[in-house]
Design a protein around this motif. Sequence first.
Motif, mmCIF file in Angstrom:
data_model
loop_
_atom_site.group_PDB
_atom_site.id
_atom_site.type_symbol
_atom_site.label_atom_id
_atom_site.label_comp_id
_atom_site.label_asym_id
_atom_site.label_seq_id
_atom_site.Cartn_x
_atom_site.Cartn_y
_atom_site.Cartn_z
ATOM 1 N N CYS A 142 -107.252 52.813 -66.414
ATOM 2 C CA CYS A 142 -107.588 54.229 -66.540
ATOM 3 C C CYS A 142 -106.345 54.988 -66.980
ATOM 4 O O CYS A 142 -105.247 54.448 -67.027
ATOM 5 N N SER A 143 -106.546 56.244 -67.301
ATOM 6 C CA SER A 143 -105.440 57.054 -67.808
ATOM 7 C C SER A 143 -104.635 57.637 -66.659
ATOM 8 O O SER A 143 -105.015 57.538 -65.487
ATOM 9 N N SER A 144 -103.559 58.288 -67.005
ATOM 10 C CA SER A 144 -102.719 58.945 -66.008
ATOM 11 C C SER A 144 -103.302 60.285 -65.569
ATOM 12 O O SER A 144 -102.752 60.930 -64.676
ATOM 13 N N LEU A 145 -104.419 60.693 -66.156
ATOM 14 C CA LEU A 145 -105.068 61.957 -65.771
ATOM 15 C C LEU A 145 -106.050 61.701 -64.632
ATOM 16 O O LEU A 145 -106.811 60.733 -64.650
ATOM 17 N N ILE A 146 -106.052 62.581 -63.661
ATOM 18 C CA ILE A 146 -106.784 62.371 -62.405
ATOM 19 C C ILE A 146 -108.292 62.190 -62.607
ATOM 20 O O ILE A 146 -108.928 61.434 -61.880
#
Length: 194
Positions: free
Chosen positions: A59-63
């Motif tokens: 997944c990305s670093s965005l919550i």
Amino acid sequence: MRRQKIFLIRHARPKVSKKGFFSAADARTFISDYDAAEVEEFVLQHEAIPYKEVKQVYCSSLIRSQLTAKAIFGEDVELLVRHEFREFERRIFSLPLLRLPLRFWLLSARALWLLGFNSKGIETFLQARARARQGAELLAQEAEQKNTAILVAHGLLNNFIRRYLQQMGWKSTLHEGSGFLSVSVLEKPDTKQV
């Protein structure tokens, strides 16, 4: 022969309001709020996803990406958080004194960025495409080693990763667009297990 699979899932809808008219400053604040927002509650039961077999999810670093992955696969899933999988950046340009629908700000900012006119201080479209290609290569390598790779990320990024995977010989067997919680599946025969 077992088929290798890559699943691309877009995050759930963030809890942030888009209603009303926005100044350029308000639109910038919206983007910051959107990137920090939690996601709405949802249920995703998709027949293509092997829920019980999933132990790791990219997944990305965005919550919003991380919260969506946990909601889909459970609290015990290992999140492989990678900066390469964050959404393509966008920058709101200045139009003083104007209050416009948020959609105008977001679409025009994205269109200008795609054309190369709105990337001051953020990654360019060329850099973002290179990052998406790296993400596609990482997912392909993971699927070749473990037969399955799952990414919970963002709409535009997922679309570019899907295109690059297709260029690498992966076949799209399911593509449900790029709306919230959309799912795409790409497959390739595992040549090691013939």
